[in-house]
Enzyme design. Structure first.
Site, PDB file in Angstrom:
ATOM      1  N   TYR A 135       5.697  -2.521  -7.663  1.00  0.00           N
ATOM      2  CA  TYR A 135       6.622  -1.404  -7.850  1.00  0.00           C
ATOM      3  C   TYR A 135       7.149  -1.459  -9.278  1.00  0.00           C
ATOM      4  O   TYR A 135       7.920  -2.343  -9.630  1.00  0.00           O
ATOM      5  CB  TYR A 135       7.751  -1.515  -6.825  1.00  0.00           C
ATOM      6  CG  TYR A 135       8.800  -0.417  -6.833  1.00  0.00           C
ATOM      7  CD1 TYR A 135       8.702   0.709  -7.652  1.00  0.00           C
ATOM      8  CD2 TYR A 135       9.910  -0.510  -5.993  1.00  0.00           C
ATOM      9  CE1 TYR A 135       9.662   1.697  -7.634  1.00  0.00           C
ATOM     10  CE2 TYR A 135      10.881   0.473  -5.963  1.00  0.00           C
ATOM     11  CZ  TYR A 135      10.761   1.568  -6.791  1.00  0.00           C
ATOM     12  OH  TYR A 135      11.736   2.546  -6.774  1.00  0.00           O
ATOM     13  N   LYS A 163       2.941   1.294  -7.553  1.00  0.00           N
ATOM     14  CA  LYS A 163       3.755   2.512  -7.559  1.00  0.00           C
ATOM     15  C   LYS A 163       4.435   2.583  -8.912  1.00  0.00           C
ATOM     16  O   LYS A 163       5.173   1.681  -9.303  1.00  0.00           O
ATOM     17  CB  LYS A 163       4.817   2.470  -6.459  1.00  0.00           C
ATOM     18  CG  LYS A 163       5.818   3.629  -6.539  1.00  0.00           C
ATOM     19  CD  LYS A 163       7.041   3.397  -5.676  1.00  0.00           C
ATOM     20  CE  LYS A 163       8.042   4.547  -5.856  1.00  0.00           C
ATOM     21  NZ  LYS A 163       9.298   4.310  -5.116  1.00  0.00           N
TER      22      LYS A 163
END
EC number: 4.3.3.7
Length: 297
Positions: A135, A163
């Site tokens: 992330y 992400k």
């Protein structure tokens, strides 16, 4: 292997008026999200207020969501903390719940080097067998995961994707260019970039606006895959009224107020984040009415 593609909802964490997690509200939100063909639910991220919850609260919430979903879609659980030791310990604890994957934000406050990031994630994958999604949230953490770092980490079979919430399409394109192979997913974490990333060869998005605009965001992906770029672009543009509202307040207060105004009460954000003013609430209601009148929600 987890199918890391399509639209994954970055779900808010419903609270009651005393700011405790509300499982009754959580079930109602999950019911609404699961009516649509989402490809996952991501809990305990930025919009899930992971930073404001204790580890025990996060564990209990993750257990409830995983048990409630019962395999109807993938569940990604945020387990990133500010040291490698803490991240490993908490990730091991969440792994006992059998989530589909862990989403791990980079350490923050004291920004690690790229070499330290590689070491951090490799130590984590050596400690847990659950697939890991990186992330990248440089605006909050103070460190960007560089494309060259993804080139290294994407060779690790237990790291399944990234992400990217940098908002920079060039950063995402760098990931696509340097990833080890196409099985390593690149997902947009900035909802304004969903279609742009898909057009660049990306795999989908972990989307906060999908808490409200679930079908609309699913349709961006569907229309793109069908080759209907006109309708994909239309759905992408339909996110903008909500994104304007979200910029009014501290994350995720305006998002929570918007979902509640649509008919699914998700409660307040946890302090110090305070909910919108009455004037801002009126704007939120107008926005929700626009979406309902146009059959977008």
């Amino acid at each position: 292997m987890v199918d890391v593609s399509g639209i994954i909802v970055a779900m808010v964490t419903p609270l009651d008026d005393e700011q405790n997690i509300s499982y009754e509200k959580t079930s109602k939100l999950l019911d609404r999200l699961l009516e649509h063909k989402i490809n996952g639910i991501f809990i305990l991220g930025t919009n899930g207020e992971a930073y404001a919850l204790t580890q025990d609260e996060k564990y209990d919430f993750a257990k409830y969501v995983i048990d409630y979903v019962k395999g109807r879609t993938n569940v990604y659980v945020g387990t990133g903390l500010n040291s490698t030791r803490e991240t490993i310990a908490f990730s091991k604890r969440i792994a006992t719940l059998n989530p589909d994957a862990l989403s791990v934000v980079t350490p923050y406050f004291v920004a690690p080097t790229q070499e330290e990031l590689i070491d951090h994630f490799e130590k984590l994958t050596n400690a847990v067998s659950v697939p890991i999604l990186i992330y990248n949230m440089p605006g909050k953490t103070g460190v960007n995961v560089d494309p060259e770092t993804v080139a290294v980490l994407s060779k690790n079979k237990n790291i399944i994707g990234v992400k990217d919430s940098s908002g920079k399409i060039d950063n995402m394109k760098g990931y696509l260019k340097l990833r080890n192979d196409s099985s390593f997913a690149v997902l947009a974490g900035s909802d304004s970039k969903i279609l742009a990333l898909l057009e660049a060869g990306g795999d989908g998005a972990i989307s906060a606006t999908a808490n409200l605009l679930t079908q609309n965001n699913v349709d961006i992906y569907k229309y793109f895959k069908d080759g209907d770029l006109e309708n994909a672009e239309r759905c992408q543009k339909q996110i903008e009224p909500l994104r304007e509202i979200l910029h009014m307040r501290t994350t995720p207060t305006a998002l929570k107020a918007s979902v509640t105004a649509s008919g699914v009460d998700v409660g307040p954000a946890r302090y110090p984040a305070s909910m919108p003013t009455s004037e801002q609430e009126d704007k939120i209601k107008e926005m929700v009415k626009y979406y309902k009148d146009n059959k977008i929600i």
